[in-house]
Each structure stands twice: as C-alpha cells, then as structure tokens.
Design a protein around this motif. Structure first.
Motif, PDB file in Angstrom:
ATOM      1  N   LEU A  22       4.493   0.478  -6.545  1.00  0.00           N
ATOM      2  CA  LEU A  22       3.878   1.583  -5.835  1.00  0.00           C
ATOM      3  C   LEU A  22       4.382   1.635  -4.403  1.00  0.00           C
ATOM      4  N   ASP A  23       4.426   2.825  -3.833  1.00  0.00           N
ATOM      5  CA  ASP A  23       4.870   3.046  -2.465  1.00  0.00           C
ATOM      6  C   ASP A  23       3.724   2.703  -1.513  1.00  0.00           C
ATOM      7  N   ALA A  24       3.767   1.526  -0.912  1.00  0.00           N
ATOM      8  CA  ALA A  24       2.667   1.033  -0.084  1.00  0.00           C
ATOM      9  C   ALA A  24       2.336   1.948   1.084  1.00  0.00           C
ATOM     10  N   ALA A  25       3.313   2.598   1.678  1.00  0.00           N
ATOM     11  CA  ALA A  25       3.063   3.461   2.837  1.00  0.00           C
ATOM     12  C   ALA A  25       2.222   4.684   2.480  1.00  0.00           C
ATOM     13  N   HIS A  26       2.252   5.079   1.210  1.00  0.00           N
ATOM     14  CA  HIS A  26       1.527   6.256   0.752  1.00  0.00           C
ATOM     15  C   HIS A  26       0.421   5.921  -0.242  1.00  0.00           C
ATOM     16  N   LEU A  27       0.053   4.653  -0.311  1.00  0.00           N
ATOM     17  CA  LEU A  27      -0.935   4.196  -1.284  1.00  0.00           C
ATOM     18  C   LEU A  27      -2.237   3.828  -0.571  1.00  0.00           C
ATOM     19  N   PRO A  28      -3.319   4.565  -0.809  1.00  0.00           N
ATOM     20  CA  PRO A  28      -4.602   4.263  -0.154  1.00  0.00           C
ATOM     21  C   PRO A  28      -5.267   3.035  -0.778  1.00  0.00           C
ATOM     22  N   LEU A  29      -4.722   1.878  -0.435  1.00  0.00           N
ATOM     23  CA  LEU A  29      -5.149   0.610  -1.030  1.00  0.00           C
ATOM     24  C   LEU A  29      -5.086  -0.487   0.021  1.00  0.00           C
ATOM     25  N   ARG A  30      -6.202  -1.211   0.171  1.00  0.00           N
ATOM     26  CA  ARG A  30      -6.255  -2.422   0.996  1.00  0.00           C
ATOM     27  C   ARG A  30      -6.751  -3.539   0.089  1.00  0.00           C
ATOM     28  N   GLY A  31      -6.821  -4.740   0.591  1.00  0.00           N
ATOM     29  CA  GLY A  31      -7.304  -5.855  -0.214  1.00  0.00           C
ATOM     30  C   GLY A  31      -8.756  -5.722  -0.616  1.00  0.00           C
ATOM     31  N   ARG A  41      -5.975   1.237 -12.077  1.00  0.00           N
ATOM     32  CA  ARG A  41      -4.564   0.980 -11.771  1.00  0.00           C
ATOM     33  C   ARG A  41      -4.412  -0.199 -10.812  1.00  0.00           C
ATOM     34  N   CYS A  42      -5.385  -0.349  -9.916  1.00  0.00           N
ATOM     35  CA  CYS A  42      -5.360  -1.412  -8.910  1.00  0.00           C
ATOM     36  C   CYS A  42      -6.731  -2.057  -8.872  1.00  0.00           C
ATOM     37  N   PHE A  43      -6.759  -3.373  -8.746  1.00  0.00           N
ATOM     38  CA  PHE A  43      -8.030  -4.091  -8.732  1.00  0.00           C
ATOM     39  C   PHE A  43      -8.417  -4.449  -7.303  1.00  0.00           C
ATOM     40  N   VAL A  44      -9.567  -3.950  -6.861  1.00  0.00           N
ATOM     41  CA  VAL A  44     -10.162  -4.280  -5.565  1.00  0.00           C
ATOM     42  C   VAL A  44     -11.672  -4.340  -5.752  1.00  0.00           C
ATOM     43  N   PRO A  45     -12.395  -4.959  -4.814  1.00  0.00           N
ATOM     44  CA  PRO A  45     -13.851  -5.040  -4.958  1.00  0.00           C
ATOM     45  C   PRO A  45     -14.574  -3.691  -4.860  1.00  0.00           C
ATOM     46  N   HIS A  46     -13.989  -2.729  -4.112  1.00  0.00           N
ATOM     47  CA  HIS A  46     -14.665  -1.448  -3.901  1.00  0.00           C
ATOM     48  C   HIS A  46     -13.693  -0.280  -3.986  1.00  0.00           C
ATOM     49  N   TYR A  47     -14.201   0.844  -4.487  1.00  0.00           N
ATOM     50  CA  TYR A  47     -13.444   2.095  -4.533  1.00  0.00           C
ATOM     51  C   TYR A  47     -14.232   3.129  -3.741  1.00  0.00           C
ATOM     52  N   GLY A  97      -3.630  13.972   4.088  1.00  0.00           N
ATOM     53  CA  GLY A  97      -3.602  14.823   2.895  1.00  0.00           C
ATOM     54  C   GLY A  97      -3.876  14.034   1.639  1.00  0.00           C
ATOM     55  N   ASP A  98      -3.332  14.510   0.522  1.00  0.00           N
ATOM     56  CA  ASP A  98      -3.569  13.854  -0.762  1.00  0.00           C
ATOM     57  C   ASP A  98      -2.542  12.785  -1.114  1.00  0.00           C
ATOM     58  N   ASP A  99      -1.369  12.850  -0.469  1.00  0.00           N
ATOM     59  CA  ASP A  99      -0.339  11.877  -0.817  1.00  0.00           C
ATOM     60  C   ASP A  99       0.534  11.477   0.377  1.00  0.00           C
ATOM     61  N   GLY A 100       0.001  11.644   1.576  1.00  0.00           N
ATOM     62  CA  GLY A 100       0.747  11.300   2.781  1.00  0.00           C
ATOM     63  C   GLY A 100       0.598   9.840   3.166  1.00  0.00           C
ATOM     64  N   LEU A 101       1.007   9.548   4.386  1.00  0.00           N
ATOM     65  CA  LEU A 101       0.929   8.187   4.899  1.00  0.00           C
ATOM     66  C   LEU A 101      -0.507   7.699   4.984  1.00  0.00           C
ATOM     67  N   VAL A 102      -0.669   6.398   4.877  1.00  0.00           N
ATOM     68  CA  VAL A 102      -1.971   5.742   4.973  1.00  0.00           C
ATOM     69  C   VAL A 102      -1.997   4.945   6.266  1.00  0.00           C
ATOM     70  N   GLY A 103      -3.111   5.064   7.003  1.00  0.00           N
ATOM     71  CA  GLY A 103      -3.230   4.311   8.242  1.00  0.00           C
ATOM     72  C   GLY A 103      -4.555   4.553   8.924  1.00  0.00           C
TER      73      GLY A 103
END
Length: 113
Positions: A22-31, A41-47, A97-103
């Motif tokens: 997955l493209d980490a820069a555009h993926l709304p995912l943290r630990g 698709r991704c395992f984390v404690p909270h969504y 947006g829906d698929d832009g950078l995450v930060g």
C-alpha cells in the motif's frame, strides 16, 4: 466521500493471504487507528469514520507529525477538503480528500465543511 452501507465493511472480518503493498503517503493508517474503509484490509485497534472539514486558511501546511517543525508534506489552499480521523491537542490527523496525502493540520486551519 459519504460512507454508505456499501463502503463500510460488515460481517466477519479476517486478514488472510499475503499483505497488500500500500502507498503509505496516501493511506489513512497509523499503528493505533485507521479509516473505517480499511477494516478487513489492515489490522489496528480502532477504526474511525472521517469527519469532513475544509481548510479555511490559505497555504496551510500538512505535516508528517503533529509539530510545527515537522516535515512539510504539502501546502493546502483554502477550500481544500480534509477528512479528519483523529484530533489530539491542537492538531487534526487525516487525509486530503478521499485519496490524497495523509498528515497533520493545526485545528485552527480547519472549519466546518
């Protein structure tokens, strides 16, 4: 993006097979947290379901971490949609947006959508 019954995963969620690249820069995912569309698709404690906000200050800097001296990822114009997934202190973490950078953006740069 409006979440509908078609975009929110339902039923038993499992992770199986090899991991996706997955493209980490555009993926709304943290630990600790991810966008609800990543459930299954991704395992984390909270969504989280995103809260759509709009940038209200021109040249707002999207940063890699919640600090004013952090790496600048992008400069956002007023009116840009920012989907907030988490708020901590004076910072919002989310996705352009829906698929832009995450930060991270300072809360003072965001207004109601």
């Amino acid at each position: 993006m409006e979440l509908t019954a078609l975009t929110i995963p339902t039923g038993q969620l499992t992770l199986s097979g090899p991991s996706e690249q997955l493209d980490a820069a555009h993926l709304p995912l943290r630990g600790d947290l991810a966008h609800v569309r990543l459930a299954g698709r991704c395992f984390v404690p909270h969504y989280a379901v995103p809260m759509a906000r709009v940038v209200i200050k021109d040249n707002s800097l999207l940063r890699s971490i919640a600090r004013t001296d952090a790496e600048e990822l992008a400069m956002l114009a007023s009116g840009t949609v920012f989907n907030v997934l988490d708020i901590a202190g004076n910072w919002a973490w989310g996705q352009v947006g829906d698929d832009g950078l995450v930060g991270y953006l300072p809360l003072e740069t965001l207004g109601e959508a």
